[in-house]
Design a protein around this motif. Structure first.
Motif, PDB file in Angstrom:
ATOM      1  N   HIS A  21       0.761  -1.188  -0.092  1.00  0.00           N
ATOM      2  CA  HIS A  21       0.190   0.016   0.083  1.00  0.00           C
ATOM      3  C   HIS A  21       0.800   1.365  -0.236  1.00  0.00           C
ATOM      4  CE1 HIS A  21      -4.112  -1.671   0.283  1.00  0.00           C
ATOM      5  NE2 HIS A  21      -3.525  -2.379   0.935  1.00  0.00           N
ATOM      6  N   ALA A  22       2.012   1.120   0.728  1.00  0.00           N
ATOM      7  CA  ALA A  22       2.689   2.240   0.823  1.00  0.00           C
ATOM      8  C   ALA A  22       3.510   2.648  -0.623  1.00  0.00           C
ATOM      9  CB  ALA A  22       4.033   2.033   1.764  1.00  0.00           C
ATOM     10  N   ARG A  23       3.810   1.596  -1.344  1.00  0.00           N
ATOM     11  CA  ARG A  23       4.368   1.823  -2.498  1.00  0.00           C
ATOM     12  C   ARG A  23       3.391   2.255  -3.653  1.00  0.00           C
ATOM     13  NH1 ARG A  23       9.022  -2.118  -5.344  1.00  0.00           N
ATOM     14  NH2 ARG A  23       9.347  -0.964  -7.222  1.00  0.00           N
ATOM     15  N   GLU A  24       2.118   1.903  -3.533  1.00  0.00           N
ATOM     16  CA  GLU A  24       0.948   2.434  -4.441  1.00  0.00           C
ATOM     17  C   GLU A  24       0.875   3.808  -4.082  1.00  0.00           C
ATOM     18  OE1 GLU A  24      -2.348  -0.193  -3.529  1.00  0.00           O
ATOM     19  OE2 GLU A  24      -1.553  -2.073  -4.339  1.00  0.00           O
ATOM     20  N   LEU A  25       0.861   4.142  -2.776  1.00  0.00           N
ATOM     21  CA  LEU A  25       0.708   5.508  -2.457  1.00  0.00           C
ATOM     22  C   LEU A  25       1.921   6.291  -2.991  1.00  0.00           C
ATOM     23  CD1 LEU A  25      -0.613   5.750   1.258  1.00  0.00           C
ATOM     24  CD2 LEU A  25      -1.874   6.655  -0.758  1.00  0.00           C
ATOM     25  N   LEU A  26       2.859   5.834  -3.205  1.00  0.00           N
ATOM     26  CA  LEU A  26       4.138   6.817  -3.675  1.00  0.00           C
ATOM     27  C   LEU A  26       3.920   6.934  -4.986  1.00  0.00           C
ATOM     28  CD1 LEU A  26       7.114   7.807  -3.366  1.00  0.00           C
ATOM     29  CD2 LEU A  26       8.003   5.308  -3.829  1.00  0.00           C
ATOM     30  N   VAL A  27       3.620   5.800  -5.768  1.00  0.00           N
ATOM     31  CA  VAL A  27       3.553   5.834  -7.169  1.00  0.00           C
ATOM     32  C   VAL A  27       2.398   6.631  -7.758  1.00  0.00           C
ATOM     33  CG1 VAL A  27       3.073   4.685  -9.429  1.00  0.00           C
ATOM     34  CG2 VAL A  27       4.538   3.769  -7.327  1.00  0.00           C
ATOM     35  N   ARG A  28       1.278   6.760  -6.798  1.00  0.00           N
ATOM     36  CA  ARG A  28      -0.150   7.276  -7.370  1.00  0.00           C
ATOM     37  C   ARG A  28       0.134   8.788  -6.831  1.00  0.00           C
ATOM     38  NH1 ARG A  28      -3.376   4.288  -4.851  1.00  0.00           N
ATOM     39  NH2 ARG A  28      -3.963   5.650  -2.999  1.00  0.00           N
ATOM     40  N   GLU A  29       0.452   9.106  -5.848  1.00  0.00           N
ATOM     41  CA  GLU A  29       0.345  10.564  -5.110  1.00  0.00           C
ATOM     42  C   GLU A  29       1.659  11.214  -4.727  1.00  0.00           C
ATOM     43  OE1 GLU A  29      -2.686  10.895  -2.076  1.00  0.00           O
ATOM     44  OE2 GLU A  29      -3.659   8.879  -2.933  1.00  0.00           O
ATOM     45  N   GLY A  30       2.734  10.434  -4.647  1.00  0.00           N
ATOM     46  CA  GLY A  30       4.177  11.032  -4.434  1.00  0.00           C
ATOM     47  C   GLY A  30       4.400  10.572  -3.000  1.00  0.00           C
ATOM     48  N   GLN A  31       5.729  10.951  -2.541  1.00  0.00           N
ATOM     49  CA  GLN A  31       6.131  10.660  -1.316  1.00  0.00           C
ATOM     50  C   GLN A  31       5.619  11.181  -0.093  1.00  0.00           C
ATOM     51  OE1 GLN A  31      10.495  10.667  -1.406  1.00  0.00           O
ATOM     52  NE2 GLN A  31      10.910  11.227   0.676  1.00  0.00           N
ATOM     53  N   GLU A  32       5.158  12.487  -0.352  1.00  0.00           N
ATOM     54  CA  GLU A  32       4.469  13.211   0.969  1.00  0.00           C
ATOM     55  C   GLU A  32       3.297  12.304   1.272  1.00  0.00           C
ATOM     56  OE1 GLU A  32       5.737  15.694   2.565  1.00  0.00           O
ATOM     57  OE2 GLU A  32       7.598  15.499   1.240  1.00  0.00           O
ATOM     58  N   ALA A  33       2.486  11.578   0.344  1.00  0.00           N
ATOM     59  CA  ALA A  33       1.291  10.965   0.558  1.00  0.00           C
ATOM     60  C   ALA A  33       1.520   9.706   1.563  1.00  0.00           C
ATOM     61  CB  ALA A  33       0.720  10.574  -0.719  1.00  0.00           C
ATOM     62  N   GLU A  66      14.597   0.152  -0.219  1.00  0.00           N
ATOM     63  CA  GLU A  66      15.243  -1.373  -0.369  1.00  0.00           C
ATOM     64  C   GLU A  66      14.395  -2.180  -1.232  1.00  0.00           C
ATOM     65  OE1 GLU A  66      15.702  -2.869   3.664  1.00  0.00           O
ATOM     66  OE2 GLU A  66      17.217  -1.068   4.275  1.00  0.00           O
ATOM     67  N   ASP A  67      12.951  -2.282  -1.062  1.00  0.00           N
ATOM     68  CA  ASP A  67      12.194  -2.883  -1.987  1.00  0.00           C
ATOM     69  C   ASP A  67      12.372  -2.534  -3.450  1.00  0.00           C
ATOM     70  OD1 ASP A  67      11.452  -4.483   0.041  1.00  0.00           O
ATOM     71  OD2 ASP A  67       9.447  -3.389   0.115  1.00  0.00           O
ATOM     72  N   ILE A  68      12.452  -1.085  -3.587  1.00  0.00           N
ATOM     73  CA  ILE A  68      12.623  -0.730  -4.956  1.00  0.00           C
ATOM     74  C   ILE A  68      13.974  -1.020  -5.505  1.00  0.00           C
ATOM     75  CG2 ILE A  68      12.972   1.478  -6.178  1.00  0.00           C
ATOM     76  CD1 ILE A  68      10.668   2.822  -4.041  1.00  0.00           C
ATOM     77  N   CYS A  69      14.823  -0.637  -4.791  1.00  0.00           N
ATOM     78  CA  CYS A  69      16.287  -1.045  -5.345  1.00  0.00           C
ATOM     79  C   CYS A  69      16.467  -2.473  -5.592  1.00  0.00           C
ATOM     80  CB  CYS A  69      17.554  -0.690  -4.344  1.00  0.00           C
ATOM     81  SG  CYS A  69      17.559   1.164  -4.490  1.00  0.00           S
ATOM     82  N   ASP A  70      15.689  -3.556  -4.772  1.00  0.00           N
ATOM     83  CA  ASP A  70      15.818  -4.878  -5.022  1.00  0.00           C
ATOM     84  C   ASP A  70      15.489  -5.254  -6.593  1.00  0.00           C
ATOM     85  OD1 ASP A  70      17.182  -5.515  -2.719  1.00  0.00           O
ATOM     86  OD2 ASP A  70      15.370  -6.186  -1.534  1.00  0.00           O
ATOM     87  N   ASP A  71      14.084  -4.554  -6.685  1.00  0.00           N
ATOM     88  CA  ASP A  71      13.498  -4.885  -7.927  1.00  0.00           C
ATOM     89  C   ASP A  71      14.140  -4.398  -8.964  1.00  0.00           C
ATOM     90  OD1 ASP A  71      11.283  -5.816  -6.525  1.00  0.00           O
ATOM     91  OD2 ASP A  71      10.077  -4.085  -6.584  1.00  0.00           O
ATOM     92  N   LEU A  72      14.962  -3.153  -9.047  1.00  0.00           N
ATOM     93  CA  LEU A  72      15.462  -2.700  -9.860  1.00  0.00           C
ATOM     94  C   LEU A  72      16.839  -3.396 -10.408  1.00  0.00           C
ATOM     95  CD1 LEU A  72      16.728  -0.371 -11.889  1.00  0.00           C
ATOM     96  CD2 LEU A  72      17.540   0.798  -9.934  1.00  0.00           C
ATOM     97  N   SER A  73      17.582  -3.815  -9.381  1.00  0.00           N
ATOM     98  CA  SER A  73      18.515  -4.828  -9.435  1.00  0.00           C
ATOM     99  C   SER A  73      18.223  -6.013 -10.055  1.00  0.00           C
ATOM    100  CB  SER A  73      19.183  -5.461  -8.196  1.00  0.00           C
ATOM    101  OG  SER A  73      20.333  -5.949  -8.433  1.00  0.00           O
ATOM    102  N   HIS A 105       9.773   5.347 -13.751  1.00  0.00           N
ATOM    103  CA  HIS A 105       9.300   5.525 -12.398  1.00  0.00           C
ATOM    104  C   HIS A 105       9.998   6.577 -11.551  1.00  0.00           C
ATOM    105  CE1 HIS A 105       9.357   1.159 -13.818  1.00  0.00           C
ATOM    106  NE2 HIS A 105       8.324   0.840 -12.916  1.00  0.00           N
ATOM    107  N   PRO A 106       9.489   7.647 -12.046  1.00  0.00           N
ATOM    108  CA  PRO A 106      10.202   8.996 -11.379  1.00  0.00           C
ATOM    109  C   PRO A 106       9.995   9.050  -9.833  1.00  0.00           C
ATOM    110  CG  PRO A 106       8.225   9.566 -12.619  1.00  0.00           C
ATOM    111  CD  PRO A 106       8.529   7.958 -12.937  1.00  0.00           C
ATOM    112  N   ARG A 107       8.918   8.807  -9.256  1.00  0.00           N
ATOM    113  CA  ARG A 107       8.771   8.735  -7.978  1.00  0.00           C
ATOM    114  C   ARG A 107       9.722   7.718  -7.134  1.00  0.00           C
ATOM    115  NH1 ARG A 107       2.356  10.623  -8.342  1.00  0.00           N
ATOM    116  NH2 ARG A 107       2.857  12.750  -8.100  1.00  0.00           N
ATOM    117  N   GLU A 108       9.494   6.563  -7.594  1.00  0.00           N
ATOM    118  CA  GLU A 108      10.398   5.640  -6.876  1.00  0.00           C
ATOM    119  C   GLU A 108      11.891   6.094  -7.177  1.00  0.00           C
ATOM    120  OE1 GLU A 108       7.669   1.507  -7.818  1.00  0.00           O
ATOM    121  OE2 GLU A 108       8.126   2.962  -9.362  1.00  0.00           O
TER     122      GLU A 108
END
Length: 261
Positions: A21-33, A66-73, A105-108
């Motif tokens: 859910h945190a990642r969905e919020l990040l992608v959908r609304e940005g880090q502040e959300a 960390e999750d984002i970087c694992d996926d990117l790797s 993935h600009p927000r990630e």
């Protein structure tokens, strides 16, 4: 016999839900959300219940990064599949893959690679409504500094390290400014430790101060253009950023001795 209890399984599943859910919020609304209260609302639980999993918002953002970087790797490693045993093609594929991922993935990208110390908004990155924010902010900032260094290295070392170990060529040693040598020697030791952690064995000749300097220059230019593109911060209009990127790769490839004569 499985040693994992049902309670542990439920906890792990809830943790995955929280990060999802945190990642969905990040992608959908940005880090502040991405706040603990917002995630609690989405999950239908109380905000205090989330403190059983994360000390603070900053703690959650660290794990999300960390999750984002694992996926990117994993994605960058996948770009290597099917590429013939050619150093130039492999390295360029990784660089192009990183750029493509960042633009998509600009927000990630912002959270994982462009957030100094906190959440990028000038504060400590803790939740303004977090009752434990004061007690945990210093610990979280220290943790973030350490994990971001590890994340950044892990994304590329696992891909580029083996290429260095194989030996990508014999370029002319670059001229290193004397004032940088001491710091590069420290970086050389840090890089050796990081490669060892990843189980990558490096021959001494592939691990010189010059090689570290070349890697530093490569990363600075790669990251520099990608960040300028993601944030739209070129100082003038660049109508063919992709061609500028390819030109940069070609120049770096020649400097690193990746082109066969």
């Amino acid at each position: 016999m499985n040693g994992v209890t049902r309670r542990e399984q439920l906890r792990a599943a809830t943790d995955l839900d929280i990060r999802g859910h945190a990642r969905e919020l990040l992608v959908r609304e940005g880090q502040e959300a991405v706040t603990l209260r917002a995630i609690a609302r989405e999950l239908g639980i109380t905000a205090p219940a989330l403190y059983r999993y994360y000390d603070s918002r900053e703690d959650l953002l660290n794990r999300l990064s960390e999750d984002i970087c694992d996926d990117l790797s994993a994605e960058l490693n996948e770009t290597m599949c099917g590429i013939e045993d050619d150093h130039l093609s492999k390295v360029f594929a990784v660089c192009r893959g990183f750029r493509s991922w960042a633009l998509a993935h600009p927000r990630e990208f912002t959270l994982a690679f462009a957030t100094p110390g906190g959440n990028g908004s000038g504060n400590t990155g803790t939740d303004a409504h977090d009752p434990d924010a004061t007690a945990t902010s210093e610990k979280s900032a220290t943790h973030k500094s350490a994990t971001h260094s590890d994340e950044l290295g892990s994304v590329f070392l696992g891909v580029v390290g083996p290429l260095m170990a194989e030996g990508a060529g014999n370029p002319s040693p670059p001229r290193i400014p004397e004032e940088l040598r001491a710091g590069l020697t420290d970086s050389q030791r840090d890089l050796a430790a990081a490669l060892n952690t990843h189980g990558i064995e490096m021959p001494p000749e592939a691990f010189s101060v010059e090689a570290v300097y070349m890697m530093l220059r490569w990363w600075a230019r790669l990251y520099g253009q990608v960040a300028l593109e993601v944030f739209g911060k070129f100082p003038f209009d660049v109508s063919h950023a992709d061609r500028l990127f390819e030109s940069m790769l070609e120049e770096l490839g020649r400097e690193a001795g990746l082109y066969r004569q």
